[in-house]
Enzyme design. Sequence first.
Site, PDB file in Angstrom:
ATOM      1  N   SER A   1       1.482   2.508  -3.966  1.00  0.00           N
ATOM      2  CA  SER A   1       1.342   3.544  -4.981  1.00  0.00           C
ATOM      3  C   SER A   1       2.194   3.271  -6.218  1.00  0.00           C
ATOM      4  O   SER A   1       1.888   3.786  -7.294  1.00  0.00           O
ATOM      5  CB  SER A   1       1.747   4.905  -4.402  1.00  0.00           C
ATOM      6  OG  SER A   1       0.976   5.238  -3.279  1.00  0.00           O
TER       7      SER A   1
ATOM      8  N   HIS B   1      -5.557   0.781  -4.786  1.00  0.00           N
ATOM      9  CA  HIS B   1      -4.798   2.002  -4.521  1.00  0.00           C
ATOM     10  C   HIS B   1      -5.744   3.154  -4.227  1.00  0.00           C
ATOM     11  O   HIS B   1      -6.341   3.749  -5.136  1.00  0.00           O
ATOM     12  CB  HIS B   1      -3.898   2.333  -5.713  1.00  0.00           C
ATOM     13  CG  HIS B   1      -3.123   3.598  -5.538  1.00  0.00           C
ATOM     14  ND1 HIS B   1      -2.868   4.471  -6.569  1.00  0.00           N
ATOM     15  CD2 HIS B   1      -2.551   4.158  -4.430  1.00  0.00           C
ATOM     16  CE1 HIS B   1      -2.180   5.504  -6.116  1.00  0.00           C
ATOM     17  NE2 HIS B   1      -1.980   5.330  -4.824  1.00  0.00           N
TER      18      HIS B   1
ATOM     19  N   GLU C   1      -7.799   3.163  -7.710  1.00  0.00           N
ATOM     20  CA  GLU C   1      -7.270   2.349  -8.803  1.00  0.00           C
ATOM     21  C   GLU C   1      -7.300   0.885  -8.361  1.00  0.00           C
ATOM     22  O   GLU C   1      -6.719   0.534  -7.335  1.00  0.00           O
ATOM     23  CB  GLU C   1      -5.846   2.772  -9.147  1.00  0.00           C
ATOM     24  CG  GLU C   1      -5.761   4.119  -9.844  1.00  0.00           C
ATOM     25  CD  GLU C   1      -4.334   4.519 -10.166  1.00  0.00           C
ATOM     26  OE1 GLU C   1      -4.101   5.050 -11.264  1.00  0.00           O
ATOM     27  OE2 GLU C   1      -3.438   4.309  -9.316  1.00  0.00           O
TER      28      GLU C   1
ATOM     29  N   ASN D   1      -0.175   7.978 -10.838  1.00  0.00           N
ATOM     30  CA  ASN D   1       1.163   8.394 -10.408  1.00  0.00           C
ATOM     31  C   ASN D   1       2.181   8.310 -11.536  1.00  0.00           C
ATOM     32  O   ASN D   1       3.178   9.033 -11.521  1.00  0.00           O
ATOM     33  CB  ASN D   1       1.615   7.552  -9.213  1.00  0.00           C
ATOM     34  CG  ASN D   1       1.004   8.035  -7.916  1.00  0.00           C
ATOM     35  OD1 ASN D   1       0.567   9.180  -7.809  1.00  0.00           O
ATOM     36  ND2 ASN D   1       0.948   7.170  -6.918  1.00  0.00           N
TER      37      ASN D   1
END
Length: 688
Positions: free
Chosen positions: A407, A428, A440, A478
């Site tokens: 992440s 991801h 992602e 994130n």
Amino acid sequence: MSNQPSQDTVHVERRKAATGDIALLTIDFPPVNAGSTAMRAALLSALEGLDLETLAGVVLTGAGGNFVGGADIREFDAPAREPHLPDVLSKIESCPVPVIAAIDGAALGGGYELALGCDGRIATPRAVVGLPEVTLGLIPGSGGTLRLPRLVGEAQAIELVTSGRRVKTSEALKLGMIDAVADGDLIEAAIAHLVLPGTGKRILRDLPARPDTAEAVEAAEQAALKKSRGAFAVREAVDAVKRAHTMPAGEALAAEREASLRLRRGPQSRALRHLFFAERAATKLPEGEEPLAIDTVGIVGGGRMGQGIALAFAQAGLTVRISERDADLLKAAMSALADAADGLAERGRIASAADLMERILPGSLGDMADCDLVVEAIIEDMDAKKALFTQLDAILRDDAILATNTSYLDIDEIARATKAPARVAGLHFFNPANVMRLVEVIDAEATSPQVLASLVKLAKRIRKLPVVARVGEGFIGNRIFAAYRQQAEFLIEEGALPLEVDEAMEGFGFAMGLFKVYDLAGLDIAWARRKRLAPTRDPRARYVEIPDVLCELGRFGRKTGSGWYDYASGKPVPYAEVETIIVDTAVSKGVRRRTFTSDEIVSRIMAAIVNEAALLLEEGIAARASDVDIVFVNGYGFPKLKGGPLHWAASLPRAEVLAAVDAMAHASGFGIERAANLEAVLDDAGKL
């Protein structure tokens, strides 16, 4: 000279039938026969050119495996141009001989309205029909809300139009949306239907509405509105279907058309169309690259994330090999996967749990030697990941791809632990991986274009939405979420409470407030990241210790029964102890607390999100502003009806946005400033 028939036209040919000649009109506007101005003009011209006195009927179909896949959305920002679809439908309805729609593939939106304007509808087993306009913030504008209830009833029409769902052939036949399923050749079946005794004109707009009980209609309306989440189109769609039962047909059609065109110009439709085009841009494969074939995938790590990734691949028909660090953990993972498969089967998501589990094979790292791709889903620890990639590098074929589900961590550093960094990338997934649509795809410094293209294509194959990002702390989602969380923590230190922040953001349209999400994910995850970054944190930067205090008390969220909220009742409930911790920690730092309105909370947090998005675009972590929008909508609960944070910000007065960002930066302290490229980003976002 090519013998291929011309495209971007409507082909007309005559066929012999028992009762006379049949005209076959084939719409040929690749790739999906979208209902553009040019297509409508060609179809109307073909209809006007028919020698109707010599015909027993007309069959209307589409080339290329589709009937009509919907309207050409690219035309929606321009004024509607003649001929309009209602003009075409009027011509079909006034035709003295019956017209049959022969449907293969998609007949959606205006395409299904075209079919509803015909006297009958025949479909192949692979066809799909429906009126999905609400998914673009619209309602049908060419009679769909009037003609469909004549076939399926008022209550069922409300459900179909407000959900926008696509209906497969078997259900469409049961509901009455089509008249028959072709057994064999579609055109021959349509002609056979056309010449059946008693077959003739059946103009739906002239039929009486199918009766439904007031209770059924009310239940359908309330169910639709409950799910609408503020979508104007849902309310308008319900009203349009109900008008079809109370107004003369002409008046109902005019009211439907007015509402559809009005919604098309509105902010919600513009936002949803923006997301539609953003997804198309994000999922386009890199040009000139031939993706590698991927049929067998290895998953290292059988925790919740690894299980979800395994299910996502297996549900798409791939063979999955899964490993864990010891036999007990692997056994537990397989047991959890079997339970999940049973649940999917019970809910009708898969045909057979046993068939799904046959595609998920437990084993060791050595058993992954034949995998085309291996996805790492172990603990978020750099040394552990590098050690694993060194092992896998020695086991896998030279053309196999290595992907990490990290992440946050630096994939370039992970790739350097292998002999061939070009085959390493990030993949991801978002938890739960078999449910969340977003993925992602991380293009690391050495990742080859072919590997990148392969992973984008694979994500699409498993029905995910791939967004390419470059390496950077937190990538796109994130990274921005961290700015959101930081600003929310600043706010509670300054005087807001977690429930006030959550209610403000949910009122804005987020699916769930930040502190509820925080508890759901587990406070220990962000705590580990903060501890990892602590040595490099500038001591001048503002830091809120409150989350650390909660973690030190073992309050990690739902999994421990308490976090920002208490979960003794199973639901998040504000906890007096947390408020005490917040106030005491802030006072000990000399922070002067005050009250915040919901508007102030939203302004501060959205300013932080928009500013951080501009920064990562400047750094090249995201390629397009639209990529940021679809990541935050699909991964973080941002309201679809606002089109993503940058689309939303671009729609506001520029001075208002800049002032909000400046105020946020001033309140946040050292290290947070307005992004130098913010105005340019908003300019670009406003063009999308």
